[in-house]
Scaffold this motif. Sequence first.
Motif, PDB file in Angstrom:
ATOM      1  N   ARG A   1      -3.671   5.049   4.705  1.00  0.00           N
ATOM      2  CA  ARG A   1      -4.066   6.410   5.081  1.00  0.00           C
ATOM      3  C   ARG A   1      -3.340   7.393   4.191  1.00  0.00           C
ATOM      4  NH1 ARG A   1      -7.023   6.772   9.683  1.00  0.00           N
ATOM      5  NH2 ARG A   1      -7.646   8.622   8.543  1.00  0.00           N
ATOM      6  N   TYR A   2      -4.050   8.428   3.823  1.00  0.00           N
ATOM      7  CA  TYR A   2      -3.538   9.456   2.939  1.00  0.00           C
ATOM      8  C   TYR A   2      -3.655  10.799   3.640  1.00  0.00           C
ATOM      9  CZ  TYR A   2      -4.316   5.541  -0.191  1.00  0.00           C
ATOM     10  OH  TYR A   2      -4.304   4.294  -0.756  1.00  0.00           O
ATOM     11  N   ALA A   3      -2.766  11.714   3.328  1.00  0.00           N
ATOM     12  CA  ALA A   3      -2.722  13.002   4.021  1.00  0.00           C
ATOM     13  C   ALA A   3      -4.071  13.711   4.000  1.00  0.00           C
ATOM     14  CB  ALA A   3      -1.640  13.890   3.397  1.00  0.00           C
ATOM     15  N   ASP A   4      -4.828  13.551   2.932  1.00  0.00           N
ATOM     16  CA  ASP A   4      -6.094  14.284   2.810  1.00  0.00           C
ATOM     17  C   ASP A   4      -7.330  13.398   2.944  1.00  0.00           C
ATOM     18  OD1 ASP A   4      -5.741  12.876   0.469  1.00  0.00           O
ATOM     19  OD2 ASP A   4      -6.257  14.536  -0.851  1.00  0.00           O
ATOM     20  N   ASP A   5      -7.164  12.155   3.428  1.00  0.00           N
ATOM     21  CA  ASP A   5      -8.361  11.312   3.495  1.00  0.00           C
ATOM     22  C   ASP A   5      -9.255  11.770   4.647  1.00  0.00           C
ATOM     23  OD1 ASP A   5      -8.181   9.565   5.904  1.00  0.00           O
ATOM     24  OD2 ASP A   5      -6.511   8.586   4.890  1.00  0.00           O
ATOM     25  N   PRO A   6     -10.558  11.642   4.465  1.00  0.00           N
ATOM     26  CA  PRO A   6     -11.498  12.124   5.479  1.00  0.00           C
ATOM     27  C   PRO A   6     -11.863  11.080   6.534  1.00  0.00           C
ATOM     28  CG  PRO A   6     -12.700  11.452   3.535  1.00  0.00           C
ATOM     29  CD  PRO A   6     -11.224  11.264   3.227  1.00  0.00           C
ATOM     30  N   LEU A   7     -11.208   9.931   6.526  1.00  0.00           N
ATOM     31  CA  LEU A   7     -11.591   8.827   7.399  1.00  0.00           C
ATOM     32  C   LEU A   7     -11.430   9.182   8.873  1.00  0.00           C
ATOM     33  CD1 LEU A   7     -12.421   5.856   7.825  1.00  0.00           C
ATOM     34  CD2 LEU A   7      -9.988   5.285   7.654  1.00  0.00           C
ATOM     35  N   THR A   8     -12.484   8.934   9.605  1.00  0.00           N
ATOM     36  CA  THR A   8     -12.431   8.965  11.062  1.00  0.00           C
ATOM     37  C   THR A   8     -12.930   7.605  11.517  1.00  0.00           C
ATOM     38  OG1 THR A   8     -14.653   9.903  11.249  1.00  0.00           O
ATOM     39  CG2 THR A   8     -12.814  11.453  11.263  1.00  0.00           C
ATOM     40  N   LEU A   9     -12.391   7.130  12.598  1.00  0.00           N
ATOM     41  CA  LEU A   9     -12.782   5.814  13.083  1.00  0.00           C
ATOM     42  C   LEU A   9     -13.791   5.947  14.205  1.00  0.00           C
ATOM     43  CD1 LEU A   9      -9.287   4.096  13.031  1.00  0.00           C
ATOM     44  CD2 LEU A   9     -11.129   3.894  11.366  1.00  0.00           C
ATOM     45  N   PRO A  10     -14.819   5.105  14.250  1.00  0.00           N
ATOM     46  CA  PRO A  10     -15.068   4.044  13.283  1.00  0.00           C
ATOM     47  C   PRO A  10     -15.710   4.591  12.024  1.00  0.00           C
ATOM     48  CG  PRO A  10     -16.838   4.060  14.864  1.00  0.00           C
ATOM     49  CD  PRO A  10     -15.850   5.135  15.295  1.00  0.00           C
TER      50      PRO A  10
ATOM     51  N   LEU B   1       0.821  -1.210   0.000  1.00  0.00           N
ATOM     52  CA  LEU B   1       0.000   0.000   0.000  1.00  0.00           C
ATOM     53  C   LEU B   1       0.853   1.257   0.000  1.00  0.00           C
ATOM     54  CD1 LEU B   1      -2.721  -1.158   2.540  1.00  0.00           C
ATOM     55  CD2 LEU B   1      -2.883  -1.134   0.041  1.00  0.00           C
ATOM     56  N   VAL B   2       1.934   1.239   0.743  1.00  0.00           N
ATOM     57  CA  VAL B   2       2.842   2.390   0.775  1.00  0.00           C
ATOM     58  C   VAL B   2       3.602   2.498  -0.548  1.00  0.00           C
ATOM     59  CG1 VAL B   2       4.910   3.329   1.887  1.00  0.00           C
ATOM     60  CG2 VAL B   2       3.039   2.433   3.288  1.00  0.00           C
ATOM     61  N   ASP B   3       4.135   1.373  -1.027  1.00  0.00           N
ATOM     62  CA  ASP B   3       4.956   1.389  -2.246  1.00  0.00           C
ATOM     63  C   ASP B   3       4.167   1.680  -3.507  1.00  0.00           C
ATOM     64  OD1 ASP B   3       7.164   0.780  -0.707  1.00  0.00           O
ATOM     65  OD2 ASP B   3       7.172  -1.348  -1.231  1.00  0.00           O
ATOM     66  N   ARG B   4       2.972   1.077  -3.636  1.00  0.00           N
ATOM     67  CA  ARG B   4       2.252   1.168  -4.910  1.00  0.00           C
ATOM     68  C   ARG B   4       1.117   2.173  -4.930  1.00  0.00           C
ATOM     69  NH1 ARG B   4       2.408  -5.009  -7.005  1.00  0.00           N
ATOM     70  NH2 ARG B   4       4.662  -5.272  -6.774  1.00  0.00           N
ATOM     71  N   LEU B   5       0.595   2.520  -3.756  1.00  0.00           N
ATOM     72  CA  LEU B   5      -0.494   3.489  -3.708  1.00  0.00           C
ATOM     73  C   LEU B   5      -0.073   4.805  -3.062  1.00  0.00           C
ATOM     74  CD1 LEU B   5      -3.556   1.238  -2.725  1.00  0.00           C
ATOM     75  CD2 LEU B   5      -2.691   1.814  -5.005  1.00  0.00           C
ATOM     76  N   ASP B   6       1.193   4.907  -2.690  1.00  0.00           N
ATOM     77  CA  ASP B   6       1.715   6.126  -2.055  1.00  0.00           C
ATOM     78  C   ASP B   6       0.967   6.491  -0.773  1.00  0.00           C
ATOM     79  OD1 ASP B   6       3.702   6.490  -4.040  1.00  0.00           O
ATOM     80  OD2 ASP B   6       2.221   7.430  -5.357  1.00  0.00           O
ATOM     81  N   ALA B   7       0.555   5.477  -0.022  1.00  0.00           N
ATOM     82  CA  ALA B   7      -0.090   5.742   1.263  1.00  0.00           C
ATOM     83  C   ALA B   7       0.917   6.420   2.195  1.00  0.00           C
ATOM     84  CB  ALA B   7      -0.587   4.447   1.889  1.00  0.00           C
ATOM     85  N   ALA B   8       0.429   7.391   2.958  1.00  0.00           N
ATOM     86  CA  ALA B   8       1.282   8.103   3.913  1.00  0.00           C
ATOM     87  C   ALA B   8       1.405   7.345   5.229  1.00  0.00           C
ATOM     88  CB  ALA B   8       0.710   9.498   4.168  1.00  0.00           C
ATOM     89  N   GLY B   9       0.504   6.403   5.449  1.00  0.00           N
ATOM     90  CA  GLY B   9       0.498   5.593   6.663  1.00  0.00           C
ATOM     91  C   GLY B   9      -0.477   4.445   6.478  1.00  0.00           C
TER      92      GLY B   9
END
Length: 137
Positions: free
Chosen positions: A108-117, A75-83
């Motif tokens: 996780r991406y710098a601008d993703d809107p995800l909040t858990l849950p 995910l980090v290598d191919r999708l450039d995930a930040a975390g």
Amino acid sequence: MAQDPDCIFCKIVAGELPSLVVAEDERTVAFLDVNPATPGHTIVVPRDHSADLHAIGAEDLAACAAMGQRVAGLLVDRLDAAGVNLLNNVGAAAWQTVFHFHLHVVPRYADDPLTLPWIPAPGDRDEIGRTHARLTA
């Protein structure tokens, strides 16, 4: 191989239901979630059925953790995930909805809107397909 005929993840492992597999080995299968929290959200399951963290054997648990680490790297290598979030839910009160042990590997991406849950909702099938192509290239 221990299987539950009513378990959706057992059906995916057995090839009875379609899935977009990104990695697999003799003990585990990792496939894209059709209700992704973020693009690339992957589910890691043991091939043998275990209901949850309390039921899984140590060898399958270790294999799932190793596959989770491998997928996180993809995910980090191919999708450039930040975390990456690596999550396991045990019991309905902890948001477990499929009672076959599984890890959520959530990029996780710098601008993703995800909040858990997060509240699972169907993802865009074309976007999920493009993500699969990137992860398996």
